[in-house]
Design an enzyme around this catalytic site. Structure first.
Site, PDB file in Angstrom:
ATOM      1  N   TYR A 197     -17.435  13.721 -17.245  1.00  0.00           N
ATOM      2  CA  TYR A 197     -18.155  12.510 -16.924  1.00  0.00           C
ATOM      3  C   TYR A 197     -18.659  12.586 -16.016  1.00  0.00           C
ATOM      4  O   TYR A 197     -18.922  13.072 -15.095  1.00  0.00           O
ATOM      5  CB  TYR A 197     -16.757  11.406 -16.977  1.00  0.00           C
ATOM      6  CG  TYR A 197     -16.791   9.808 -16.192  1.00  0.00           C
ATOM      7  CD1 TYR A 197     -17.696   9.435 -16.759  1.00  0.00           C
ATOM      8  CD2 TYR A 197     -17.078   9.836 -15.321  1.00  0.00           C
ATOM      9  CE1 TYR A 197     -18.507   8.098 -16.749  1.00  0.00           C
ATOM     10  CE2 TYR A 197     -17.346   8.044 -14.635  1.00  0.00           C
ATOM     11  CZ  TYR A 197     -17.529   7.660 -15.145  1.00  0.00           C
ATOM     12  OH  TYR A 197     -17.979   6.250 -14.682  1.00  0.00           O
ATOM     13  N   ASP A 208      -9.223  16.320 -16.981  1.00  0.00           N
ATOM     14  CA  ASP A 208      -9.347  15.902 -17.470  1.00  0.00           C
ATOM     15  C   ASP A 208      -8.020  15.117 -18.768  1.00  0.00           C
ATOM     16  O   ASP A 208      -9.477  15.736 -19.597  1.00  0.00           O
ATOM     17  CB  ASP A 208     -10.581  14.660 -16.791  1.00  0.00           C
ATOM     18  CG  ASP A 208     -11.000  13.618 -16.903  1.00  0.00           C
ATOM     19  OD1 ASP A 208     -10.424  12.997 -17.818  1.00  0.00           O
ATOM     20  OD2 ASP A 208     -11.616  13.333 -16.231  1.00  0.00           O
ATOM     21  N   LYS A 210      -9.468   3.901 -19.659  1.00  0.00           N
ATOM     22  CA  LYS A 210      -9.394   3.929 -21.464  1.00  0.00           C
ATOM     23  C   LYS A 210      -8.487   4.056 -22.118  1.00  0.00           C
ATOM     24  O   LYS A 210      -7.570   2.520 -22.094  1.00  0.00           O
ATOM     25  CB  LYS A 210     -10.141   5.329 -20.830  1.00  0.00           C
ATOM     26  CG  LYS A 210     -11.505   5.303 -20.061  1.00  0.00           C
ATOM     27  CD  LYS A 210     -12.542   4.641 -20.239  1.00  0.00           C
ATOM     28  CE  LYS A 210     -13.725   4.874 -19.765  1.00  0.00           C
ATOM     29  NZ  LYS A 210     -13.629   4.912 -17.831  1.00  0.00           N
ATOM     30  N   ARG A 258       1.274  -1.487  -0.122  1.00  0.00           N
ATOM     31  CA  ARG A 258      -0.472  -0.374  -0.012  1.00  0.00           C
ATOM     32  C   ARG A 258       0.520   1.351  -0.319  1.00  0.00           C
ATOM     33  O   ARG A 258       0.684   2.450  -0.231  1.00  0.00           O
ATOM     34  CB  ARG A 258      -0.859  -0.243   1.337  1.00  0.00           C
ATOM     35  CG  ARG A 258      -1.724   0.814   1.395  1.00  0.00           C
ATOM     36  CD  ARG A 258      -3.266   0.751   2.484  1.00  0.00           C
ATOM     37  NE  ARG A 258      -3.299  -0.468   2.839  1.00  0.00           N
ATOM     38  CZ  ARG A 258      -2.348   0.521   4.172  1.00  0.00           C
ATOM     39  NH1 ARG A 258      -2.501   1.570   4.399  1.00  0.00           N
ATOM     40  NH2 ARG A 258      -2.208  -0.574   5.000  1.00  0.00           N
TER      41      ARG A 258
END
Ligand SMILES: Cc1ncc(COP(=O)(O)O)c(C=O)c1O
Length: 400
Positions: free
Chosen positions: A145, A210, A235, A91
């Protein structure tokens, strides 16, 4: 309330050619983007006798030196810099994921990048960083989005949003404004913004752009003043529809805070995803250009088709098309055979979806309409198939 003044990040002497030739040169190495895409993050491999990047799936790392580990944990807690020496716990950081981060930062022309389990986890981390500084107000331009819009509108992380037109950004800034957020080209309308002018209007408030739709192949927002570059790496960066991931490219100062939030909240990227993303980056320029050429041709044909009311295709190009049909958009979705009727985008195969039903369903309908997302709008993510086969499928799906 702490108020911070950030200078626009300018450490890299990046020169961009946004003319569409794709020959973006990335300082400090001054190599072209296509070269960085296949080499960045992998420079040490040959010396190790390796060609492909190793996948390190360890969740923990043995160490007989617990004093040394304590020092590394203290250092990370203090400033969020990547721990030096052997990793401690997954982590905190993972070497395979770090390769992807290095490569993406190089492509975007930023000092650093921090990867997350999804695009939404990446955006959440940015908001949490600013919230922790008492800067809870966000200024944003629609459309975004659908889930980004929802996260801000619903205030799920305790932020308050003011939606503005680009011209209203400067007037909307308040002492507690922590972020200005935009998408260009925007999901799903492909509306384009003047990022340079917007960065100027933001003053000292960080601009988050973005860049999921454009990718660094078509545009590098950091070169024109954006401090934070967000990707749904799910994407184009992954590019094959089999990785969920997010990443923020930014200066090292912001990256340190993002790493601290990621460590404490746990939205880490899996190393296998990190590997697939690094591999995806190597073909990113080729994929984006080939899909864009298909998309430009389909946009031209759609614009000439009497069954289509309007086509939105960005000036900077790209592989996304939005178009409005005179008929029922649900019939088009039901009619495709080669094209996959599915949400998401940026894969090697072509996908179509109806934003008002899926990607932007969660945005209140009035807000959706005001942002230009009409009920007749369809969003096409164009892939690498032969353009004639794609057109044949669309022709049939568009109906009589
Ligand atoms: C432009 C844009 N930003 C962010 C996201 C969120 O990314 P993810 O689905 O990886 O969480 C998406 C997802 O579709 C997107 O299209």
């Amino acid at each position: 309330m702490e108020s911070v003044v950030y200078d626009t990040y300018d450490a890299y002497d990046a020169q961009s050619d946004l003319s569409g030739t794709g020959q973006v040169r990335v300082a400090p190495s001054a190599r072209a983007l296509a070269t960085e895409a296949v080499h960045a993050g992998r420079e040490d491999l040959a010396a190790q006798g390796l060609h492909a990047a190793p996948i390190d799936l360890s969740t923990t790392y043995p160490s007989y030196d617990s004093r040394g580990e304590a020092a590394r944990i203290d250092a990370f807690a203090a400033d969020g810099a990547e721990p030096e020496g052997p990793p401690v716990y997954a982590r905190l950081g993972n070497p395979t994921v770090a390769r992807f981060e290095t490569a993406l930062a190089r492509l975007e022309g930023t000092e650093s990048a921090v990867a997350f389990a999804s695009g939404m986890a990446a955006l959440s981390a940015v908001l949490l960083v600013r919230n922790a500084m008492g800067l809870r107000h966000v200024v944003a331009v629609r459309p975004l989005y659908g889930c980004s819009d929802h996260l801000l509108t619903a205030g799920l992380l305790g932020t308050e949003v003011t939606w503005v037109d680009p011209a209203g950004i400067a007037d909307a800034l308040r002492p507690d404004t922590g972020l200005v957020m935009v998408e260009s080209p925007a999901n799903p309308t492909l509306a384009e913004l003047d990022l340079r002018a917007i960065a100027h209007a933001c003053g000292s408030v960080p601009l988050l752009a973005d860049n999921t739709f454009a990718t660094p192949v078509l545009q590098r927002p950091a070169d024109i003043g954006a401090r934070l570059i967000l990707h749904s790496a799910t994407k184009y960066l992954g590019g094959h529809g089999d990785v969920m991931a997010g990443v923020v490219a930014c200066d090292e100062e912001f990256a340190r805070r993002l790493r601290q939030v990621r460590f404490a909240t746990g939205g880490v990227l899996h190393p296998l995803a990190g590997y697939l993303l690094l591999r995806g980056l190597s073909t990113l320029p080729v994929r984006v250009r080939a899909a864009s050429s298909n998309a430009a041709e389909l946009a031209r044909r759609l614009a000439a088709d009497p069954r289509v009311a309007r086509v939105h295709y960005p000036r900077i190009g790209g592989a996304m098309i939005a178009f409005e049909v005179h008929g029922d958009p649900h019939d088009v979705i039901a009619g495709v055979r080669l094209i996959t009727p599915a949400v998401s985008l940026g894969s090697v195969d072509t996908l179509i979806q109806h934003p008002a039903s899926i990607s932007h369903r969660i945005v209140p309908s009035q807000d959706r309409h005001d942002a230009g997302v009409s009920d007749h709008l369809l969003r096409l993510s164009v892939g690498l198939e032969d353009v004639e086969d794609l057109w044949e499928d669309l022709e049939v799906a568009l109906g009589a």
